[in-house]
Each structure stands twice: as C-alpha cells, then as structure tokens.
Design an enzyme around this catalytic site. Structure first.
Site, PDB file in Angstrom:
ATOM      1  CD1 TRP A 103      -2.091  -2.157   2.000  1.00 58.91           C
ATOM      2  CD2 TRP A 103      -2.983  -1.302   0.126  1.00 58.91           C
ATOM      3  NE1 TRP A 103      -3.117  -2.972   1.597  1.00 58.91           N
ATOM      4  CE2 TRP A 103      -3.681  -2.485   0.465  1.00 58.91           C
ATOM      5  CE3 TRP A 103      -3.363  -0.598  -1.014  1.00 58.91           C
ATOM      6  CZ2 TRP A 103      -4.749  -2.970  -0.300  1.00 58.91           C
ATOM      7  CZ3 TRP A 103      -4.428  -1.080  -1.780  1.00 58.91           C
ATOM      8  CH2 TRP A 103      -5.106  -2.246  -1.421  1.00 58.91           C
ATOM      9  CG  ASP A 172      -2.974   4.142   4.115  1.00 56.27           C
ATOM     10  OD1 ASP A 172      -4.016   4.036   4.792  1.00 56.27           O
ATOM     11  OD2 ASP A 172      -2.712   3.399   3.149  1.00 56.27           O
ATOM     12  CE  LYS A 196      -8.172  -3.075   4.615  1.00 55.29           C
ATOM     13  NZ  LYS A 196      -7.462  -2.280   3.624  1.00 55.29           N
TER      14      LYS A 196
HETATM   15  C1  LIG Z   1      -6.982  -1.790   2.516  1.00 53.22           C
HETATM   16  C2  LIG Z   1      -5.947  -0.752   2.489  1.00 53.22           C
HETATM   17  C3  LIG Z   1      -5.919   0.246   1.506  1.00 53.22           C
HETATM   18  C4  LIG Z   1      -6.882   0.276   0.333  1.00 53.22           C
HETATM   19  O1  LIG Z   1      -8.105   0.750   0.728  1.00 53.22           O
HETATM   20  P1  LIG Z   1      -9.281   0.998  -0.336  1.00 53.22           P
HETATM   21  O2  LIG Z   1     -10.331   1.570   0.541  1.00 53.22           O
HETATM   22  O3  LIG Z   1      -9.628  -0.341  -0.899  1.00 53.22           O
HETATM   23  O4  LIG Z   1      -8.806   1.931  -1.363  1.00 53.22           O
HETATM   24  C5  LIG Z   1      -4.945   1.219   1.599  1.00 53.22           C
HETATM   25  N1  LIG Z   1      -4.047   1.217   2.584  1.00 53.22           N
HETATM   26  C6  LIG Z   1      -4.034   0.256   3.552  1.00 53.22           C
HETATM   27  C7  LIG Z   1      -3.005   0.313   4.626  1.00 53.22           C
HETATM   28  C8  LIG Z   1      -4.984  -0.750   3.518  1.00 53.22           C
HETATM   29  O5  LIG Z   1      -4.973  -1.696   4.471  1.00 53.22           O
END
Ligand SMILES: *Cc1c(COP(=O)(O)O)cnc(C)c1O
Length: 360
Positions: A103, A172, A196
């Site tokens: 990511w 993020d 999540k």
């Molecule tokens: C799941 C995830 C993403 C992607 O998220 P989307 O909502 O599908 O765009 C980005 N960064 C991390 C750390 C993730 O776990």
C-alpha cells in the site's frame, strides 16, 4: 439466525455485533423519524444531526482539536494516494515516502504523477517483514508519507517515524486507526478507509490540519480539493450517509469500551495470545520481525505450502474464516481488528495446537 463464525478477514472485516444490531434497528426507522437511516436526505435535519454527532465523537475519541477538519470522503484510501500529492505536491517539490509494504508503494507511485518522490526508507529487501529503524530524508520534503500498519505483511510502526523538524507527516492508517492511543497533533493528515477498523466500505475518514488544507491547490476539480469538502461539511455532494452513520456507532462503541487506551490494551492482549503461541510452536512461525509485529494483522507460515493449505482448509471447516494470507506473503494471516474478540484468538490457538499434534 445463522451462527456467526470467527471472521479473520483483512477487510471488509468483522464489526461489533451490538453496532450491527443497532444499525439494523435504524434501517427501517432512524429513531422515531419513520424513515430509515439510508432513506434520509443528506440535507435534512435528522442526517445533519447524525453527521455532527459522528464528528463530535471522533474528536472526543482521539482528542482532535479545532485545528483539524474531519472529512468523510469516498473512493477509498486508494483515492487518497493521488489526492494527497495532487493537492500538496508541486512538480518542483519532493515528497518523502517510507516504503513498508504494497500500500505504501502504491501511494508513492501515485505521487510520481505530480512531483518528485524520494524513498526515505524501505523494507523491501526482506519482503517488508520489518519496520525500518532509520530513514534518510530529502532536503525539504513537501510532506513525509507513511503507512502505520502494513495489512498484507503484518507489520506496524510502534510509534510515528522520526521526521525532520517542521516537516508535515501524512499517514495512511487504514488498517489500524483507533486501535490504540494516537497523538493527532503530530500529523498533518491521517486517512483511513473504513472497512478495516471503522465500518463498512465506501467511506474514508480524513483528519486534516487546516493550515495544510489551506495550502492545497485551488485549480483542481472541486471534488478533488479538500477545502471544498471541509467548507461544505462533507456534503458538497451526497456523502456516503450510511457509512458515516455506522462509523459513528463504532466511535460510540469504542468510547463505551473505555476509549483508545482500553481498546489498545485489549488489542495487545489479543495479539499476544497469537504471537506467544507462534513463538513456541514448532510448526508455525510469525513472518514479521518481533519488534515490528502488527496488533491488527498476524501473519504466519509453516514453511511448507502444502501444510499451509491443509491448515487453511481444515480451519475453514472448523469455523475459522479468512485465514489465507495475501499471495505476496503466502501462508496465513489472522486479521484481528478492534471488533475481533479475544476468545476467537484463544479458539484459533487451540485449533492450531490440535493441528500441530496431528500433523507435526
Ligand atoms: C486496505 C488498504 C488500503 C486500500 O483501501 P481501499 O479503501 O480499498 O482503497 C490502503 N491502505 C491500507 C493500509 C490498507 O490496508
């Protein structure tokens, strides 16, 4: 109702039962309005009251000051990968990225479309099994971006990376937001897709310092400027109303657990159940370095692909779902976000013990 099973999915993921029940009850009528939560206008009094409460609870939960805007956006964390550099990175500037997983790499790749990208640290040399201890930053980075928890590789920053004085830290936090106490004042921006740790997919929480937001470009399409969303209280266009509502229920649920301190202690206890077992097992081992392990995603392997597959398939039959690891790591991954109960970790460890006896 069908019995709920142990859901170790990495995302969308398990949500608290009492929150699901409350959402279910408000599906047909939000309070006594006679209109379900998904059927209310985003401009109506009832929904605006919900939105204000969600924001207030978010501020309370993480002690977020008025220096920050709280936004509820769409397009997932993946849209933040480009919105961040689009708004805050000029072609002549450099942004620093800490590459600790797929990511993080995806975020950095998007930034290369807008300006220069400097890799300040990377753990790619060992398939992202650790969090780098040092970083080398560029002269005056427009911002420093990191991924607090690496969902795929099962690693997590124990604390924020050390960054040059006066630099802007952007995170993020999609897979570990509000899993433990967090000092928002250290950040320029934190973003997280909800699916999540916060609620259903379709809404992204953005916590953004107002002075940084003010420096954003003004010549972008409205939907891609943070300030437009802030000026319109996340209602520039129709926001993901149900997701926002649900996220608010999750905030209230965390507050009821005792807030971030309490949830952090519970998450540590849960993860320890698994890591302590993995450390003494002669069949399974954790893939992440001990000092870099995630509280949220526990990745492990047997070292033999056929044994991994047998374990995953027998576990599934026994009611442990979502344990297959991401293909870039292989093996298993137990995602144990805030809503996942400790009892589920204990049950998994008992099952692994049996499996080890039978197959060891
Ligand atoms: C799941 C995830 C993403 C992607 O998220 P989307 O909502 O599908 O765009 C980005 N960064 C991390 C750390 C993730 O776990």
């Amino acid at each position: 109702m069908t019995k709920r099973i142990n859901n170790f999915s990495a995302g969308p993921a398990i949500l608290p039962v009492e929150v699901l029940e409350e959402a279910r009850d408000n599906m047909l009528s939000l309070g006594d309005t006679g209109i379900g939560i998904m059927e209310h206008s985003h401009r109506g009094k009832a929904f605006i009251a919900v939105l204000e409460q969600v924001e207030a609870d978010c501020r309370k939960l993480a002690n977020i000051s008025d220096d920050y805007s709280i936004l509820f956006l769409q397009g997932g964390a993946s849209s933040q990968f480009f919105m961040v550099p689009m708004n805050f990175l000029e072609p002549t500037q450099t942004a620093d990225y800490l590459l600790t997983g797929s990511w993080a790499q995806k975020a950095a790749e998007q930034a290369t479309r807008y300006g220069k990208v400097h890799t300040a640290a990377s753990s790619k040399d060992r398939n992202f099994a650790y969090i780098p201890k040092t970083a080398t930053y560029s002269e005056k980075p427009a911002y420093v971006h990191f991924t607090s928890n690496n969902t795929i590789f099962g690693t997590q920053w124990a604390k924020e990376p050390e960054t040059p004085k006066g630099s802007t830290l952007i995170c993020d936090a999609s897979s570990d937001i509000f899993c433990r106490p967090l000092d928002v004042s250290k950040y320029g921006m934190i973003y997280a897709g909800a699916q999540k740790n916060l609620g259903p997919s379709g809404v992204t929480l953005v916590i953004l310092r107002k002075d940084l937001m003010g420096r954003g470009k003004t010549d972008l399409p409205e939907m891609l400027q943070y300030r437009i969303h802030a000026d319109n209280e996340s209602c520039y266009n129709t926001p993901p109303t149900f997701g926002i509502y649900f996220m608010g229920l999750v905030f209230k649920w965390i507050l009821k657990q005792g807030g971030l301190e309490a949830v952090g202690a519970a998450n540590t206890a849960k993860a320890n159940v698994l890591y302590q077992y993995l450390d003494k097992s002669s069949m399974f081992r954790a893939t992440a370095d001990a000092d870099s392990r995630s509280l949220m995603n526990v990745t492990f392997v047997t070292g033999k692909e056929d044994v991994d597959n047998k374990f995953i398939s027998e576990a599934k039959k026994a009611g442990f779902d979502g344990l297959k690891g991401h293909r870039s790591v292989g093996g298993m991954r137990a995602s144990i976000y805030n809503a996942f109960p400790k009892s589920g970790c204990e049950e998994l460890v008992a099952f692994m013990g049996d499996f080890e006896k039978k197959n060891g």
